[in-house]
Design an enzyme around this catalytic site. Structure first.
Site, mmCIF file in Angstrom:
data_model
loop_
_atom_site.group_PDB
_atom_site.id
_atom_site.type_symbol
_atom_site.label_atom_id
_atom_site.label_comp_id
_atom_site.label_asym_id
_atom_site.label_seq_id
_atom_site.Cartn_x
_atom_site.Cartn_y
_atom_site.Cartn_z
ATOM 1 N N LYS A 1 -7.632 -4.542 9.656
ATOM 2 C CA LYS A 1 -8.903 -3.917 9.298
ATOM 3 C C LYS A 1 -10.061 -4.704 9.919
ATOM 4 O O LYS A 1 -9.896 -5.848 10.354
ATOM 5 C CB LYS A 1 -9.014 -3.849 7.767
ATOM 6 C CG LYS A 1 -7.921 -2.962 7.122
ATOM 7 C CD LYS A 1 -8.113 -2.842 5.618
ATOM 8 C CE LYS A 1 -7.057 -1.920 5.004
ATOM 9 N NZ LYS A 1 -7.295 -1.694 3.556
ATOM 10 N N HIS B 1 -3.910 -2.839 6.645
ATOM 11 C CA HIS B 1 -3.289 -1.639 6.088
ATOM 12 C C HIS B 1 -1.815 -1.643 6.479
ATOM 13 O O HIS B 1 -1.468 -2.019 7.593
ATOM 14 C CB HIS B 1 -3.950 -0.371 6.661
ATOM 15 C CG HIS B 1 -3.136 0.860 6.366
ATOM 16 N ND1 HIS B 1 -3.230 1.537 5.165
ATOM 17 C CD2 HIS B 1 -2.160 1.475 7.082
ATOM 18 C CE1 HIS B 1 -2.362 2.534 5.181
ATOM 19 N NE2 HIS B 1 -1.702 2.524 6.326
ATOM 20 N N ARG C 1 -2.645 -10.791 1.890
ATOM 21 C CA ARG C 1 -3.859 -10.540 1.090
ATOM 22 C C ARG C 1 -4.103 -11.669 0.086
ATOM 23 O O ARG C 1 -5.251 -11.999 -0.217
ATOM 24 C CB ARG C 1 -3.752 -9.183 0.392
ATOM 25 C CG ARG C 1 -3.886 -8.011 1.380
ATOM 26 C CD ARG C 1 -3.484 -6.692 0.734
ATOM 27 N NE ARG C 1 -3.804 -5.527 1.550
ATOM 28 C CZ ARG C 1 -3.436 -4.286 1.230
ATOM 29 N NH1 ARG C 1 -2.724 -4.060 0.133
ATOM 30 N NH2 ARG C 1 -3.765 -3.273 2.017
ATOM 31 N N THR D 1 -2.766 -4.571 -3.405
ATOM 32 C CA THR D 1 -4.039 -4.040 -2.890
ATOM 33 C C THR D 1 -5.219 -4.954 -3.214
ATOM 34 O O THR D 1 -6.066 -5.201 -2.351
ATOM 35 C CB THR D 1 -4.293 -2.648 -3.508
ATOM 36 O OG1 THR D 1 -3.177 -1.812 -3.204
ATOM 37 C CG2 THR D 1 -5.571 -2.024 -2.966
ATOM 38 N N PHE E 1 -13.888 5.476 -4.420
ATOM 39 C CA PHE E 1 -14.026 4.476 -3.359
ATOM 40 C C PHE E 1 -13.893 5.063 -1.954
ATOM 41 O O PHE E 1 -14.008 4.334 -0.970
ATOM 42 C CB PHE E 1 -13.002 3.348 -3.567
ATOM 43 C CG PHE E 1 -11.550 3.782 -3.504
ATOM 44 C CD1 PHE E 1 -10.872 3.829 -2.283
ATOM 45 C CD2 PHE E 1 -10.859 4.126 -4.659
ATOM 46 C CE1 PHE E 1 -9.546 4.222 -2.224
ATOM 47 C CE2 PHE E 1 -9.517 4.526 -4.598
ATOM 48 C CZ PHE E 1 -8.859 4.565 -3.372
ATOM 49 N N ASN F 1 -9.416 -6.178 2.364
ATOM 50 C CA ASN F 1 -8.098 -6.801 2.168
ATOM 51 C C ASN F 1 -7.282 -6.876 3.456
ATOM 52 O O ASN F 1 -6.060 -6.867 3.442
ATOM 53 C CB ASN F 1 -7.334 -6.085 1.043
ATOM 54 C CG ASN F 1 -7.221 -4.590 1.289
ATOM 55 O OD1 ASN F 1 -7.553 -4.111 2.379
ATOM 56 N ND2 ASN F 1 -6.742 -3.860 0.306
ATOM 57 N N ARG G 1 5.155 -4.270 3.463
ATOM 58 C CA ARG G 1 4.362 -4.209 2.218
ATOM 59 C C ARG G 1 4.530 -5.500 1.414
ATOM 60 O O ARG G 1 3.573 -5.993 0.817
ATOM 61 C CB ARG G 1 4.781 -3.001 1.361
ATOM 62 C CG ARG G 1 4.381 -1.663 1.931
ATOM 63 C CD ARG G 1 2.895 -1.395 1.868
ATOM 64 N NE ARG G 1 2.401 -1.194 0.531
ATOM 65 C CZ ARG G 1 1.252 -0.568 0.247
ATOM 66 N NH1 ARG G 1 0.489 -0.071 1.216
ATOM 67 N NH2 ARG G 1 0.847 -0.442 -0.989
ATOM 68 N N TYR H 1 -6.638 8.480 5.598
ATOM 69 C CA TYR H 1 -6.750 8.212 4.159
ATOM 70 C C TYR H 1 -6.881 9.515 3.357
ATOM 71 O O TYR H 1 -7.470 9.504 2.262
ATOM 72 C CB TYR H 1 -7.936 7.285 3.886
ATOM 73 C CG TYR H 1 -7.640 5.813 4.126
ATOM 74 C CD1 TYR H 1 -6.561 5.174 3.482
ATOM 75 C CD2 TYR H 1 -8.429 5.033 4.966
ATOM 76 C CE1 TYR H 1 -6.291 3.821 3.679
ATOM 77 C CE2 TYR H 1 -8.159 3.673 5.170
ATOM 78 C CZ TYR H 1 -7.092 3.076 4.515
ATOM 79 O OH TYR H 1 -6.830 1.735 4.705
ATOM 80 N N GLU I 1 1.353 8.382 9.791
ATOM 81 C CA GLU I 1 0.358 7.475 10.359
ATOM 82 C C GLU I 1 0.685 7.104 11.805
ATOM 83 O O GLU I 1 -0.216 7.034 12.647
ATOM 84 C CB GLU I 1 0.244 6.227 9.476
ATOM 85 C CG GLU I 1 -0.362 6.571 8.119
ATOM 86 C CD GLU I 1 -0.319 5.463 7.082
ATOM 87 O OE1 GLU I 1 -0.866 5.656 5.985
ATOM 88 O OE2 GLU I 1 0.278 4.397 7.352
#
Ligand code: UDP
Ligand code: MG
Length: 168
Positions: free
Chosen positions: A19, A135, A112, A101, A67, A132, A95, A59, A146
């Site tokens: 990000k 993704h 994160r 998150t 948000f 964070n 993940r 998204y 994606e």
């Protein structure tokens, strides 16, 4: 050594995006190293300044949530580095390495958890998205969507990692 058909059943591809906060903090290399070190193979990667349309599609599951607009603003604030990683159970492995998150509760040792610490509550008060760093697709279906959204087939490569014999 060639992949056996048994290997192929357990090998997955997952989508990641570093990000804008990770890019702007100059820590993409450090984070990517963690993913490579686990044996995940980079099969695609590029820097992209994502359009509003692309981010809305990416998204889409969050459209309408409180948000959402802050998230789109954050992700469009600068270029991201998008990639596809391949490996055994790649979706859940990535993940796990990425962590929860909300950075404040992401476990120590996760990306994160180690590189950020904010909460949703704090970010909401500032009217910002939770920064964070990365993704990662949440499941196989999301990964497929994606990857197709961010990459064309000819941007995804096949090659052997030299350490494959020890990793797979
Ligand atoms: N996000 C946010 N506020 C929230 C929930 C999520 O700003 O209350 C942001 C955060 O950057 C998160 C992204 O929206 O990574 C997508 O949310 P999701 O629940 O899909 O989390 P992820 O899959 O990234 O862990
Ligand atoms: Mg998600």
């Amino acid at each position: 050594m060639t992949d056996s058909s048994k290997d192929l059943e357990t090998i997955e591809r997952t989508f990641v995006a570093f990000k804008p906060d990770a890019v702007q903090r100059g820590i993409v290399g450090e984070i990517l190293q963690r993913l490579e070190r686990a044996g995940l193979k980079i099969v695609a990667m590029k820097m992209v300044k994502a359009s509003n349309d692309l981010l809305h599609e990416h998204y889409s599951e969050h459209k309408g949530k409180d948000f959402f607009e802050n998230l789109i603003d954050f992700m469009g604030d600068g270029p991201v580095i998008a990639g596809v990683l391949e490996g055994v159970k790649a979706v859940s492995v990535v993940r796990k390495l990425v962590g929860a998150t909300e950075p404040y509760e992401a476990a120590a040792g996760t990306i994160r958890g180690d590189y950020a610490h904010v909460s949703v509550e704090h970010s909401n008060k500032k009217d910002k998205a939770v920064k964070n760093l990365i993704h990662a697709s949440g499941n196989l279906e999301e990964a497929e969507k994606e990857i197709g959204l961010w990459f064309s087939d000819d941007e995804i490569y096949t090659y052997n990692r030299a350490d494959k014999a020890h990793l797979m």
